[in-house]
Design an enzyme around this catalytic site. Structure first.
Site, PDB file in Angstrom:
ATOM      1  CG  ASP A  60      -1.779   1.188   1.343  1.00 29.63           C
ATOM      2  OD1 ASP A  60      -2.382   1.540   0.325  1.00 29.63           O
ATOM      3  OD2 ASP A  60      -1.865   1.797   2.423  1.00 29.63           O
ATOM      4  CB  THR A  93      -1.839   5.872  -1.760  1.00 26.07           C
ATOM      5  OG1 THR A  93      -1.874   4.456  -1.819  1.00 26.07           O
ATOM      6  CG2 THR A  93      -2.945   6.349  -0.871  1.00 26.07           C
ATOM      7  CB  THR A  94       0.788   3.295  -5.718  1.00 32.17           C
ATOM      8  OG1 THR A  94       0.635   2.594  -4.494  1.00 32.17           O
ATOM      9  CG2 THR A  94       2.122   2.980  -6.314  1.00 32.17           C
ATOM     10  CG  ASP A 393      -6.644   1.165   0.574  1.00 29.55           C
ATOM     11  OD1 ASP A 393      -6.699   2.082   1.403  1.00 29.55           O
ATOM     12  OD2 ASP A 393      -5.596   0.834  -0.003  1.00 29.55           O
TER      13      ASP A 393
END
Length: 555
Positions: A60, A93-94, A393
């Site tokens: 994550d 988020t990545t 998530d």
């Protein structure tokens, strides 16, 4: 003689600005490179040592960057992006870091050619507006009540996570939890507060398949007197209190001087009568379960157990709020203000169970709970932590869909469509801004390219084929299947993304890139430590030449 010095000064200053830009871009690219391999379903896991000496195994983006300790201010700013994305939409988020890193990377060439950063930023902002317009065009609205579609979406969003190997399990838990606590605000709007009303309780032991969403809440407490109080009550009447059921102590040191011995007995009697009075007021409403956030004295415990009432003390405020939402009770601050309407009758069962070494109280089978607990079981703490991160998530994605039920294609298809459209639009842009605008279009291809890299396929061949398909504009839903690396139609493969997540990713990444490009100087406000015994140092005045350790005039 003076003129050339001024010219030299000027060129030095520009170089100083360019140097800062170069350093910022390098730092941002370094952060992006750390988590680039964690994008997509075939991504790598990272093992991190956290501050407490424990280990974190995750892919994550936000969880990885949270543990990083970086000194460079630009890198810190990049890490902040991932946190913003996590708080706003909980997913992507990545992607946001990879995209921001790429935006800065393509800007570097223009900085070196002495383009002014403001020109680049203007072109980027124009590209952002156009990309959001493309998203609106290709977005597809879905029916929130169609569980199969929502399940497919949540599954494809967490398909890149570690728990995707457990099938529908996490997606089911997330959808059950978010639909339970949704509150209608009217006008078709729904409020879903994940942080307040969903508690994730991790209990090591058992199998992951034993995880479930409770129709109510559970918390790590036992009744005050286990032998005397009931541990199982069907259809309990629940009273929730926010006051101590014990004699009030003095705020600070209180001295009472007693002259006669009988006065001592009177004092004790007063204390006992005070507690008895409170208990009588509570027992008047015939509750089955009394829960307080504060203390509960032995005497009160005795009165309750005599009346066959179970009691729980010192409960967390947040847990108490969840119980109130689940069983329809109202938290009361003073026992003498209790009313019949404050009593929670919505719960079907109160039960205390032993799981592992701990006792847990369950208030379940509620009629219309507006709060719930997700019970996670699993073999180890590390695994449970990762499952919890993935569940958060998944719940965020489910919440996004409830709030804004629009889908866009996943697997890099959206980015390729945006890229192709921006390339076409760049022909209509006049002036110097055309080139940075076109570069922004190319930067969007970083996401599908990274997906292809992580699948281990031939990147150049795949990307060329995809660009060809999107250049004709034949199908906006053509992207990369992250598992096999093959080019596929995302609609058929059911690989989707939430509209909110994509829009937020683009906005955050481009605006952050613009902010970092606008920085032309970094000034440290940290004072250097002096050697002990040294007097106050004189302020040294640095010239621009010293700043770069270069002499202004050649020898």
């Amino acid at each position: 003689m003076h003129a050339p010095v001024l010219v030299l000064n000027d060129s030095l200053k520009r170089e100083s600005g360019t140097k800062v830009h170069h350093n910022n871009i390098q730092a941002s690219k370094a952060v992006a490179d750390i988590i680039r391999t964690t994008l997509g379903p075939r991504s790598m896991l990272k093992m991190l040592l956290d501050a407490g000496g424990g280990i974190v195994v995750t892919n994550d983006g936000n969880a990885i960057l949270r543990e990083l300790d970086v000194a460079h201010p630009a890198a810190k700013s990049m890490i902040e992006l991932s946190r913003t994305q996590d708080e706003e939409v909980g997913d992507g988020t990545t992607s946001v870091i990879v995209l921001a890193g790429e935006m800065l990377h393509v800007a570097e060439a223009f900085i070196e050619k002495s383009y002014h950063p403001t020109v680049i930023c203007r072109a980027y902002i124009k590209a952002l507006e156009d990309s959001i317009a493309v998203l609106d065009k290709i977005a597809m609205t879905i029916d929130v009540n169609d569980r199969a579609t929502v399940l497919g979406l949540v599954k494809s969003c967490i398909g890149t996570k570690f728990t995707s190997q457990f099938g529908d399990l996490i997606a089911d838990l997330a959808i059950d939890a978010t639909t339970t606590i949704g509150v209608d605000l009217g006008q078709g709007l729904r409020e879903v507060d994940i942080k307040k009303y969903i508690k994730v309780e991790k209990v090591p032991g058992g199998q992951l398949e034993d995880s479930k969403v409770l129709t109510g809440v559970m918390f790590n407490k036992d009744v005050v007197a286990p032998g005397k109080m009931k541990r199982k009550i069907v259809n309990p009447r629940i009273i929730l209190l926010d006051c101590p059921l014990e004699y009030k102590k003095g705020e600070n040191q209180t001295n009472a001087e007693l002259v006669r011995e009988e006065d001592w007995e009177v004092l004790l009697k007063l204390e006992e009568e005070y507690i008895e009075n409170i208990c009588v007021q509570i027992l008047k409403f015939k509750p089955d379960l009394v829960i307080t956030e504060k203390g509960l004295s032995d005497l009160a415990c005795h009165y309750f157990s005599k009346a066959g009432v179970s009691a729980i003390r010192r409960l967390r405020k947040t847990d108490n709020n969840r119980i109130a939402k689940a069983c329809g009770a109202v938290i009361v601050n003073r026992p003498d203000e209790l009313q019949e309407s404050d009593i929670g009758t919505g719960a079907g069962l109160f039960e205390v169970k032993k799981i592992g070494d701990d006792f847990f109280a369950f208030i379940v089978d509620c009629k219309e709970p507006k709060a719930c607990t997700v019970l996670l079981r699993g073999p180890s703490k590390d695994l449970l932590n990762e499952v919890e991160r993935n569940l958060q998530d998944a719940m965020s994605v489910a919440r996004n869909i409830i709030k804004n039920p629009k889908l866009v294609p996943g697997g890099g298809a959206t980015e390729l469509t945006v890229s192709a459209t921006l390339k076409q639009n760049s022909a209509t842009i006049e002036g110097i801004e055309k080139w940075p605008y076109e570069a922004a279009a190319i930067a969007f291809e970083a996401i599908p390219r990274t997906l292809a890299q992580n699948c281990g396929v031939n990147v150049i061949r795949t990307m060329t084929a995809l660009q060809g398909k999107h250049a004709n504009g034949e199908n906006a839903w053509t992207g990369i299947d992250g598992n096999s690396g093959a080019i596929a139609d995302m609609k058929e493969s059911k690989i989707w993304d939430a509209y909110n997540v994509k829009a937020q990713t683009f906005k955050t990444a481009i605006e952050a890139a613009c902010m970092l490009l606008r920085i032309d100087d970094i000034v440290s406000g940290i004072k250097k430590k002096q050697a002990p015994g040294a007097g106050p140092s004189k302020p040294t005045i640095e010239t621009e030449g010293d700043a770069d350790n270069e002499q202004i005039l050649p020898d």
